[in-house]
Design an enzyme around this catalytic site. Sequence first.
Site, mmCIF file in Angstrom:
data_model
loop_
_atom_site.group_PDB
_atom_site.id
_atom_site.type_symbol
_atom_site.label_atom_id
_atom_site.label_comp_id
_atom_site.label_asym_id
_atom_site.label_seq_id
_atom_site.Cartn_x
_atom_site.Cartn_y
_atom_site.Cartn_z
ATOM 1 N N ARG A 129 37.897 33.899 64.656
ATOM 2 C CA ARG A 129 38.869 32.812 63.795
ATOM 3 C C ARG A 129 37.918 31.817 62.856
ATOM 4 N NH1 ARG A 129 42.248 31.998 68.725
ATOM 5 N NH2 ARG A 129 43.885 33.241 68.477
ATOM 6 N N LYS A 151 36.876 32.867 47.690
ATOM 7 C CA LYS A 151 37.964 33.991 47.850
ATOM 8 C C LYS A 151 36.982 35.129 48.487
ATOM 9 C CE LYS A 151 40.952 33.424 44.145
ATOM 10 N NZ LYS A 151 41.500 34.140 42.712
ATOM 11 N N GLU A 193 32.960 38.470 33.225
ATOM 12 C CA GLU A 193 33.405 37.345 34.013
ATOM 13 C C GLU A 193 32.841 35.809 33.371
ATOM 14 O OE1 GLU A 193 35.533 37.539 36.378
ATOM 15 O OE2 GLU A 193 35.669 39.261 37.402
ATOM 16 N N LYS A 235 33.399 26.889 36.841
ATOM 17 C CA LYS A 235 34.147 27.298 38.110
ATOM 18 C C LYS A 235 34.318 26.297 39.270
ATOM 19 C CE LYS A 235 35.251 30.881 41.110
ATOM 20 N NZ LYS A 235 35.054 32.446 41.507
ATOM 21 N N GLU A 245 44.185 28.145 44.480
ATOM 22 C CA GLU A 245 45.090 28.671 43.640
ATOM 23 C C GLU A 245 46.597 28.670 43.429
ATOM 24 O OE1 GLU A 245 43.419 32.576 42.188
ATOM 25 O OE2 GLU A 245 45.711 33.320 41.842
ATOM 26 N N ARG A 249 43.876 27.162 39.137
ATOM 27 C CA ARG A 249 42.811 28.272 39.464
ATOM 28 C C ARG A 249 43.297 29.736 38.750
ATOM 29 N NH1 ARG A 249 38.885 29.140 44.762
ATOM 30 N NH2 ARG A 249 37.978 31.164 44.094
ATOM 31 N N ASN A 253 42.047 34.154 36.365
ATOM 32 C CA ASN A 253 42.535 35.451 36.319
ATOM 33 C C ASN A 253 42.839 36.110 35.156
ATOM 34 O OD1 ASN A 253 42.560 35.213 39.230
ATOM 35 N ND2 ASN A 253 44.443 34.632 39.422
ATOM 36 N N HIS A 256 42.599 39.831 34.466
ATOM 37 C CA HIS A 256 42.663 40.460 35.794
ATOM 38 C C HIS A 256 43.775 40.938 36.056
ATOM 39 C CE1 HIS A 256 38.864 38.124 36.301
ATOM 40 N NE2 HIS A 256 38.675 38.664 37.583
ATOM 41 N N HIS A 260 43.010 44.863 36.980
ATOM 42 C CA HIS A 260 42.974 45.074 38.515
ATOM 43 C C HIS A 260 43.777 46.430 38.267
ATOM 44 C CE1 HIS A 260 42.125 41.215 40.868
ATOM 45 N NE2 HIS A 260 40.960 41.813 40.467
ATOM 46 N N HIS A 272 34.609 46.656 38.008
ATOM 47 C CA HIS A 272 35.536 45.646 37.987
ATOM 48 C C HIS A 272 35.131 44.680 36.726
ATOM 49 C CE1 HIS A 272 37.619 42.015 39.418
ATOM 50 N NE2 HIS A 272 36.590 41.195 39.146
HETATM 51 P P1 NAD Z 1 28.794 45.523 43.663
HETATM 52 O O1 NAD Z 1 28.671 44.675 44.729
HETATM 53 O O2 NAD Z 1 29.468 47.007 43.910
HETATM 54 O O3 NAD Z 1 27.359 45.885 43.148
HETATM 55 C C1 NAD Z 1 27.258 46.739 42.109
HETATM 56 C C2 NAD Z 1 25.966 47.732 42.341
HETATM 57 O O4 NAD Z 1 24.773 47.318 42.102
HETATM 58 C C3 NAD Z 1 26.057 48.204 43.811
HETATM 59 O O5 NAD Z 1 26.022 49.724 43.947
HETATM 60 C C4 NAD Z 1 25.036 47.336 44.427
HETATM 61 O O6 NAD Z 1 24.686 48.249 45.663
HETATM 62 C C5 NAD Z 1 24.317 47.381 43.302
HETATM 63 N N1 NAD Z 1 23.218 46.278 43.396
HETATM 64 C C6 NAD Z 1 23.469 44.889 43.806
HETATM 65 N N2 NAD Z 1 22.437 44.272 43.838
HETATM 66 C C7 NAD Z 1 21.543 44.836 43.163
HETATM 67 C C8 NAD Z 1 20.186 44.572 42.878
HETATM 68 N N3 NAD Z 1 19.671 43.303 42.631
HETATM 69 N N4 NAD Z 1 19.411 45.579 42.428
HETATM 70 C C9 NAD Z 1 19.748 46.636 42.283
HETATM 71 N N5 NAD Z 1 21.210 47.045 42.680
HETATM 72 C C10 NAD Z 1 21.873 46.324 43.071
HETATM 73 O O7 NAD Z 1 29.734 45.182 42.358
HETATM 74 P P2 NAD Z 1 29.959 43.603 41.605
HETATM 75 O O8 NAD Z 1 29.957 43.844 40.182
HETATM 76 O O9 NAD Z 1 28.733 42.704 41.929
HETATM 77 O O10 NAD Z 1 31.143 42.941 42.102
HETATM 78 C C11 NAD Z 1 32.260 43.378 41.966
HETATM 79 C C12 NAD Z 1 33.409 43.178 43.101
HETATM 80 O O11 NAD Z 1 33.340 41.624 43.065
HETATM 81 C C13 NAD Z 1 34.782 43.579 43.019
HETATM 82 O O12 NAD Z 1 35.243 43.934 44.071
HETATM 83 C C14 NAD Z 1 35.510 42.160 42.651
HETATM 84 O O13 NAD Z 1 36.839 42.318 43.232
HETATM 85 C C15 NAD Z 1 34.789 41.015 43.393
HETATM 86 N N6 NAD Z 1 34.904 39.884 42.755
HETATM 87 C C16 NAD Z 1 35.133 38.863 43.471
HETATM 88 C C17 NAD Z 1 35.610 37.676 43.105
HETATM 89 C C18 NAD Z 1 35.619 36.185 44.052
HETATM 90 O O14 NAD Z 1 35.913 35.148 43.457
HETATM 91 N N7 NAD Z 1 35.584 36.564 45.424
HETATM 92 C C19 NAD Z 1 35.259 37.394 41.779
HETATM 93 C C20 NAD Z 1 34.989 38.233 40.710
HETATM 94 C C21 NAD Z 1 34.738 39.517 41.372
HETATM 95 N N1 GLY Z 2 37.539 35.385 40.464
HETATM 96 C C1 GLY Z 2 38.658 34.226 40.426
HETATM 97 C C2 GLY Z 2 38.632 33.042 41.222
HETATM 98 O O1 GLY Z 2 37.475 32.956 41.946
HETATM 99 O O2 GLY Z 2 39.598 32.335 41.210
#
Ligand code: NAD
Ligand code: GLY
Length: 370
Positions: A129, A151, A193, A235, A245, A249, A253, A256, A260, A272
Amino acid sequence: MNKKITIKLSQTSSRNYNILIGSNLQNELLKFLRVQKNIRNIVIITDSTVEKLYGEKMVTNLESSLPKAKTILNLFSFPAGEKHKTQSTVSRLQDHMFAQKCGRDTLVIALGGGVVGDVAGYVSATYMRGIPFVQAPTTLLAMVDSSVGGKTGVDTKYGKNMVGAFWQPLAVFADVEMLKTLPKEHIRSGLPEAVKMFVTHDKKMFEYVISNREKILQLDLDVIQKIISRAVELKAGVVIRDETEKNERKVLNFGHTVGHALEKLSNYKLLHGYAVGLGMIVEARISNLLGKLSDTEYELIEKTIVDLGVKTGDIKKFEPKKIISEMSHDKKMQNGEVQMVLLNGIEKVCKKHGKWAHFVESKVIFEALE
Ligand code: NAD
Ligand code: GLY
């Protein structure tokens, strides 16, 4: 110089946290861990790529610096990539933690990009939890956006981030030195982003991105750190005002709703950040077609995103009808209607009747996609 930004979520300090952005932050992380009370287990969650680059080093570093009698350290990883941002990955990680007898006195460190952050955050939100976690983002996307704001979640066959929780980290350590190993395509995929934050909130920074395009793509860390710091600062302001949100917030998006849908239709082959970049172009075009955004500003937004490496041709791979149909699964729907953030101009988000996201008719979305 390191930059510290604080997210103030409560009058008391219990839910407030710091985001540190800078170089070589290992010692800052150690200092932070040393003062945590009632933590016996530390679990590092990472992916297969980051494990080899930084995970093993982090284990060695923590093992040699934290008191052995006090802390048990584990590192768990899962295969890299969006395809593994699933409930089964979360279950597997939690089973590893149960097998290692991790109790509620466990702290999770999410070491990786946005996928690791979302998965490890959700593992933490739901394990017994809820246990504390720290974000140690390693991609540009995670540093400018996903590691901040709480998030967490996973994708399901019905769409992106369909299951999750708001679960704030205890702290965020964004070490820009780690970006030196990040492949160029992931640097480019992190930029939309940041552009999203600036196009909705800060015209000067939007212009800064345009005039520093070359330096950004060559990974000038001073320029990159400035971009991360400002994006996070903006942010943080939004998250403080509307953590879960309910309204404002939703502005984060922008791009997005379409993005998405594209990501899902590509079976997650489209990264992404690129999907969001394409989504921002389409959603800016919708604002333009609705007479809200001028031709000049729409064209500038499109050019900026394209110049940073997003290819508009990619959108032609998807049928407009299918994109619109995919959008109907989006969790941002309200009363069965697709909701979108619209722009009246750069730094001017459309706010009508107190709302930041608006219904857009399918025929307008169709025209923009065409
Ligand atoms: P990712 O986490 O898949 O990383 C991209 C690639 O880079 C992966 O293959 C990883 O292994 C590699 N990598 C990571 N760090 C590295 C480094 N320093 N050196 C070499 N390789 C490295 O993708 P991302 O673009 O970081 O994140 C995308 C995700 O984030 C999506 O799932 C999206 O939905 C999510 N997201 C979440 C929020 C939120 O608020 N929670 C906001 C925006 C995006
Ligand atoms: N990436 C959108 C949010 O954090 O609200």
